[in-house]
Scaffold this active site. Structure first.
Site, PDB file in Angstrom:
ATOM      1  N   LYS A 184      40.229  71.990 -17.110  1.00 56.08           N
ATOM      2  CA  LYS A 184      39.330  73.021 -18.261  1.00 56.08           C
ATOM      3  C   LYS A 184      40.042  74.376 -19.481  1.00 56.08           C
ATOM      4  O   LYS A 184      39.231  73.970 -20.983  1.00 56.08           O
ATOM      5  CB  LYS A 184      38.346  73.336 -17.313  1.00 56.08           C
ATOM      6  CG  LYS A 184      37.177  74.643 -18.116  1.00 56.08           C
ATOM      7  CD  LYS A 184      36.697  75.475 -16.797  1.00 56.08           C
ATOM      8  CE  LYS A 184      35.558  74.812 -16.427  1.00 56.08           C
ATOM      9  NZ  LYS A 184      34.537  75.531 -15.417  1.00 56.08           N
ATOM     10  N   GLU A 190      50.532  74.005 -12.613  1.00 64.89           N
ATOM     11  CA  GLU A 190      51.298  73.006 -12.221  1.00 64.89           C
ATOM     12  C   GLU A 190      50.488  71.442 -12.848  1.00 64.89           C
ATOM     13  O   GLU A 190      51.674  70.583 -12.665  1.00 64.89           O
ATOM     14  CB  GLU A 190      50.328  72.839 -11.040  1.00 64.89           C
ATOM     15  CG  GLU A 190      50.581  73.950  -9.880  1.00 64.89           C
ATOM     16  CD  GLU A 190      49.663  74.702  -9.927  1.00 64.89           C
ATOM     17  OE1 GLU A 190      49.562  75.280  -8.432  1.00 64.89           O
ATOM     18  OE2 GLU A 190      48.960  74.780 -10.703  1.00 64.89           O
ATOM     19  N   GLY A 253      34.886  72.896  -9.896  1.00 67.68           N
ATOM     20  CA  GLY A 253      35.856  72.190  -9.833  1.00 67.68           C
ATOM     21  C   GLY A 253      35.947  71.377  -9.231  1.00 67.68           C
ATOM     22  O   GLY A 253      35.912  70.011  -9.143  1.00 67.68           O
ATOM     23  N   ARG A 254      35.731  71.562  -7.726  1.00 65.90           N
ATOM     24  CA  ARG A 254      34.905  70.118  -6.160  1.00 65.90           C
ATOM     25  C   ARG A 254      33.757  69.929  -6.681  1.00 65.90           C
ATOM     26  O   ARG A 254      33.540  68.795  -6.008  1.00 65.90           O
ATOM     27  CB  ARG A 254      35.438  71.870  -5.546  1.00 65.90           C
ATOM     28  CG  ARG A 254      34.244  72.622  -5.101  1.00 65.90           C
ATOM     29  CD  ARG A 254      34.415  73.731  -4.644  1.00 65.90           C
ATOM     30  NE  ARG A 254      33.855  75.064  -4.133  1.00 65.90           N
ATOM     31  CZ  ARG A 254      34.102  76.104  -5.041  1.00 65.90           C
ATOM     32  NH1 ARG A 254      34.705  75.238  -5.316  1.00 65.90           N
ATOM     33  NH2 ARG A 254      33.200  76.894  -4.558  1.00 65.90           N
ATOM     34  N   GLU A 341      36.411  75.809   0.495  1.00 67.37           N
ATOM     35  CA  GLU A 341      36.799  76.798  -0.951  1.00 67.37           C
ATOM     36  C   GLU A 341      35.224  77.151  -1.180  1.00 67.37           C
ATOM     37  O   GLU A 341      34.773  78.316  -1.875  1.00 67.37           O
ATOM     38  CB  GLU A 341      37.227  75.666  -1.631  1.00 67.37           C
ATOM     39  CG  GLU A 341      37.958  76.960  -2.761  1.00 67.37           C
ATOM     40  CD  GLU A 341      38.682  75.839  -3.927  1.00 67.37           C
ATOM     41  OE1 GLU A 341      39.757  75.951  -4.544  1.00 67.37           O
ATOM     42  OE2 GLU A 341      37.655  75.217  -4.633  1.00 67.37           O
ATOM     43  N   HIS A 372      43.201  57.353  18.222  1.00 62.21           N
ATOM     44  CA  HIS A 372      44.942  57.581  18.775  1.00 62.21           C
ATOM     45  C   HIS A 372      45.923  58.554  18.321  1.00 62.21           C
ATOM     46  O   HIS A 372      46.840  58.460  18.163  1.00 62.21           O
ATOM     47  CB  HIS A 372      45.868  56.372  18.176  1.00 62.21           C
ATOM     48  CG  HIS A 372      45.010  54.983  18.729  1.00 62.21           C
ATOM     49  ND1 HIS A 372      45.233  54.608  20.487  1.00 62.21           N
ATOM     50  CD2 HIS A 372      43.470  54.521  19.025  1.00 62.21           C
ATOM     51  CE1 HIS A 372      44.621  53.616  20.560  1.00 62.21           C
ATOM     52  NE2 HIS A 372      43.378  53.679  19.385  1.00 62.21           N
ATOM     53  N   LYS A 498      48.590  82.566  -6.854  1.00 64.85           N
ATOM     54  CA  LYS A 498      48.896  82.344  -8.010  1.00 64.85           C
ATOM     55  C   LYS A 498      49.406  83.768  -9.037  1.00 64.85           C
ATOM     56  O   LYS A 498      50.707  83.241  -9.236  1.00 64.85           O
ATOM     57  CB  LYS A 498      47.457  81.705  -8.856  1.00 64.85           C
ATOM     58  CG  LYS A 498      47.162  80.876  -8.455  1.00 64.85           C
ATOM     59  CD  LYS A 498      46.209  79.482  -9.041  1.00 64.85           C
ATOM     60  CE  LYS A 498      45.552  78.635  -8.713  1.00 64.85           C
ATOM     61  NZ  LYS A 498      44.272  78.521  -9.444  1.00 64.85           N
TER      62      LYS A 498
END
Length: 558
Positions: A184, A190, A253-254, A341, A372, A498
């Protein structure tokens, strides 16, 4: 329920199976649901849902509306933020995205060397990655999606770890690769480092053809596009303004897979028609969620209330989501973010510290892989609320001659059996009555049972039902947040790490320039770092500067 079927059955230890509208939960159906309905009324749950859809400022900390539902709204619908209908803006961007996607798919927009673009690589992290990968993996083997996407592929570089870039670009042809930068602000550390790494990869490939700076700009313009609101930075990066697509601050964002963040890569890979089906599935659930006031008939609300009951009242701190389809192998990582979040908060929406934790720990794995792996703990260890997701029809068929059932029925036999095993268990008396069980093993064969679960049975995997499923879980998380009395729409908890990483990055930058650990490692500069962190950091930097560090056998430092 149109195109998405939810069959719930209440099964508790020592009771007969009967069909009701909620699942194998540790609830006395009538009494507890009635009490939960009273709670919902006291918390004014329906009013909060209405405020959500009316575009009210419900993200109190950031003073924002929450309106990702508008991203999947039909053209004729009106959805307002700050008194302005945002649906026309949404469809304007959708048309831009679909137009660009069609140009790429038809070979009208090509790479720098003139070759058609076939591989799309998303550069983004968090919601700019997890949600898109989930949808892509979920639908790409559907017959119509397989046909629409047969000439194209979608990959992702979310992690700043250099091996992520190396693995994704291994074997890729730069001439046919298009990178999509999702940021955005176009400043996410990153993401932008990965974007610059990919840009440099292109420059290295086209080195013989780059004679001047303008050539570099042309390479970027042909091989990179972006979803961002920072046009100054995207232009500075070299991306053509026409290939930058907008989204808005009322989109978290999510929840951004419904925006250009997700629509662009999915439309590039599968075409606009497939994406429209996905959006329609989400809108279908929006209408159901916003218009159904009876909580026992409102699927996201019912799931949210049951989830709140398990977490807050039954004190079940962990939730396992168990999809019985390998297509949904990326569903849990995305819902993990959506839930944890959103609802992992320690203050109320008024900013008052809470006395108890809120959202559950979410994990899971497709069946039968999980059986399993961690089902041992689910059956005989900790009590965990489980959610089983199954499908009536397989996405592909496999019947081996001589087998009594096909692979899908084998899979689904476990889908139906596991919840009953959790609910019913097996008593010591039943074990003792079985002479085939060795005496020494009998204490270990007892299952206490009475472990809660719910089951969701869906007709088939396709873009529409995947849109429905995702919207259900998004709204379910919102309901839980409303009941917890928290702000589900910010994520302040990710910020501190951050900030501290910025200080560490500064230390690394100095060390990179001077290569002198003793002079560079000024421990006073890392004000928030503990002594143990500083010590470990010093070891890291010394070893990084050592020519023989990779050959050292002393690799673990505690």
């Amino acid at each position: 329920f149109s195109r998405l079927f939810f069959f719930f059955s209440s099964r508790r230890r020592h009771t007969r199976c009967r069909e009701v509208s909620w699942a194998r939960r540790c609830v006395q159906e009538t009494e507890t649901i009635e009490l939960l309905k009273v709670l919902a009324e006291e918390m004014k749950l329906n009013d909060k849902i209405t405020e959500l859809f009316e575009g009210k400022i419900i993200n109190k900390s950031e003073r924002r509306a929450v309106m990702h539902m508008a991203l999947r709204a039909s053209k004729d619908k009106k959805m307002c933020v700050d008194g302005k209908d945002v649906v026309p803006e949404v469809h304007k961007v959708l048309e831009q995205v679909f137009s660009f996607a069609n140009k790429v798919r038809e070979g009208k927009f090509v790479g720098y060397s003139g070759k058609p673009l076939k591989t799309f690589v998303g550069i983004g992290i968090g919601g700019s990655y997890l949600s898109i990968e989930f949808v892509y993996e979920a639908i790409r083997h559907c017959e119509e999606c397989k046909k629409a996407g047969k000439d194209f592929s979608l990959k992702f570089i979310p992690n700043v770890d250099p091996i992520d870039f190396a693995r994704v670009t291994e074997g890729l042809n730069p001439e046919t690769t298009l990178f999509i930068i999702n940021s955005k602000t176009f400043t996410t550390a990153e993401t932008m480092l990965n974007a610059r790494t990919c840009r440099n990869w292109l420059f290295e490939f086209y080195a013989s053809k780059i004679k001047k700076e303008e050539d570099k700009g042309a390479v970027v313009a042909h091989h990179m596009c972006a979803v961002s609101t920072n046009y100054a930075e995207t232009t500075k990066f070299g991306i053509d303004r026409n290939n930058v697509f907008e989204f808005w601050d009322w989109v978290g964002g999510r929840f951004s897979v419904w925006s250009a963040i997700g629509v662009l890569p999915l439309a590039l890979c599968f075409g606009p028609d497939i994406v429209k089906q996905f959006l329609a599935g989400g809108e279908f659930i929006d209408n159901h969620f916003s218009q159904t006031k009876d909580i026992t008939k409102n699927i996201p609300t019912l799931l949210g209330i049951i989830g709140f009951y398990n977490t807050h009242i039954q004190k079940l701190e962990t939730r396992a989501i168990l999809p019985y389809s390998q297509c949904l192998h990326k569903f849990v990582p995305h819902i993990q973010q959506v839930s944890m979040e959103s609802n992992g908060k320690d203050v109320s929406i008024e900013g008052i510290p809470l006395e108890e934790p809120t959202g559950p720990i979410v994990f899971g794995e497709p069946g039968t892989n999980g059986q399993h792996s961690f089902y041992q703990l689910i059956h005989q260890g900790r009590r965990i609320a489980c959610e089983f997701i199954g499908f009536l029809h397989p996405i592909c068929h496999s019947l081996v001659p001589g087998e009594i059932v096909d692979s899908h029925d084998e899979l689904m036999s476990n889908f139906f059996a596991q919840p009953d095993a959790l609910a019913r268990g097996i008593t010591k008396a039943e074990i003792d009555a079985n002479p085939k069980i060795p005496e020494a093993q009998r204490p270990y064969k007892v299952f206490i049972g009475n472990r809660p679960s719910l089951s969701i049975l869906i007709d088939a995997i396709n873009p529409f039902t995947i849109g429905q499923l995702l919207a259900i879980y998004e709204h379910r998380v919102a309901v839980e947040g409303f009941l917890f009395g928290i702000n589900s729409w910010d994520q302040m908890g990710v910020e501190l790490g951050k900030v501290l990483a910025t200080d560490v990055r500064g230390i690394f930058a100095e060390n990179f320039k001077k290569k002198d650990v003793k002079k560079i490692l000024d421990l006073g500069k890392l004000k928030c770092a503990s002594l143990s962190t500083k010590k470990l950091l010093q070891v890291y930097m010394e070893k990084r500067n050592s020519e023989h560090s990779q050959q050292s056998l002393s690799l673990i430092h505690i």
